[in-house]
Design an enzyme around this catalytic site. Structure first.
Site, PDB file in Angstrom:
ATOM      1  N   SER A 145       0.847  -1.190   0.000  1.00  0.00           N
ATOM      2  CA  SER A 145       0.000   0.000   0.000  1.00  0.00           C
ATOM      3  C   SER A 145       0.879   1.236   0.000  1.00  0.00           C
ATOM      4  CB  SER A 145      -0.881   0.007   1.257  1.00  0.00           C
ATOM      5  OG  SER A 145      -1.508   1.261   1.438  1.00  0.00           O
ATOM      6  N   TYR A 159      -2.232  -0.522  10.332  1.00  0.00           N
ATOM      7  CA  TYR A 159      -2.247  -0.902   8.917  1.00  0.00           C
ATOM      8  C   TYR A 159      -0.956  -0.470   8.240  1.00  0.00           C
ATOM      9  CZ  TYR A 159      -3.764  -1.281   4.065  1.00  0.00           C
ATOM     10  OH  TYR A 159      -3.856  -1.610   2.733  1.00  0.00           O
TER      11      TYR A 159
END
Length: 245
Positions: A145, A159
């Protein structure tokens, strides 16, 4: 018509939806035999029927290391080899730390880090074997990501930590396996329309040019694994045109 991946066997985790499903379709379109790995067997079977008889279904939870090892062994037993692994299975919860549920944090670590470790560990032997064959190269591609490069806000906390972790792991793997011709790639998407982003509220009020589709990320994966064997694309950072962070 021949494809760039004719004769190649690829395994995709998290293949029941989103980026994983799109990647499985894109790899199959280039001629690869695709092994679909995920928990939701019904969705995998639907996709396998669409992609054709070379596609196999492997129901597995990537947080279960023993089950992952068995699934990878089954892929190799049924297909005879493994040339490409796409680590796509992931989980994300965007909550400020003061309000967070510790169980949610643990799930992100278990899936986003533990799952990548388990699947990669199980696949490295078969991938190294495949790299000595006719294609002369094998690939591990992990879907990370943009959060693995930059913490864009407080709620991204754990995350982002998991995505930084897989980035470091991938770089160490690259250094170790480059001499064995196993390429290690990291795709770092910005905002993508998926079950994950629709479920955690990340999409918000973004317009058409502020979010990508799963197929856009699948294109990046296919680009990585179809380069000439002398070329290793180690990272692709890909954002929607209007994403500024």
């Amino acid at each position: 018509m021949s494809g760039a991946l004719d004769g190649v066997v690829a395994a995709v985790t998290g293949a029941s939806s989103g980026i994983g499903e799109a990647t499985a379709r894109a790899l199959a379109a280039e001629g690869a035999a695709v092994a679909l790995l995920a928990r939701r067997r019904d969705r995998l079977e639907d996709l396998a029927r669409e992609l054709g008889e070379a596609t196999t279904v492997h129901e597995v939870d990537v947080t279960d290391g023993a089950a992952v090892a068995a699934a990878v062994a089954d892929v190799v037993a049924r297909h005879g080899r493994l040339d490409v692994l796409v680590n796509n299975a992931g989980y994300g919860s965007m909550t400020p730390a003061a309000e967070a549920d510790l169980a949610e944090w643990r799930t992100m670590v278990d899936v986003n880090v533990g799952g990548v470790l388990a699947t990669t560990h199980a696949a490295l032997g078969p991938l190294t074997d495949a790299a000595t064959g006719g294609r002369g190269v094998a690939d591990v591609v992990t879907i990370s990501s943009v959060a693995g490069r930059k913490v864009s806000g407080p709620a991204v906390n754990v995350y982002a930590a998991t995505k930084h972790a897989v980035g470091a792991f991938s770089e160490a793997l690259r250094q170790e396996f480059a001499p064995r011709h196993v390429r290690i790639g990291l795709v770092e998407p910005g905002l993508v329309r998926s079950e994950l982003t629709e479920g955690n509220g990340a999409l918000g009020e973004v317009g058409e040019l502020g979010v990508m589709e799963a197929a856009d990320i699948a294109d990046a994966v296919v680009y990585m694994v179809t380069r000439p064997r002398r070329v290793a694309v180690n990272e692709i950072l890909i954002r929607p045109i209007e994403q500024t962070r």
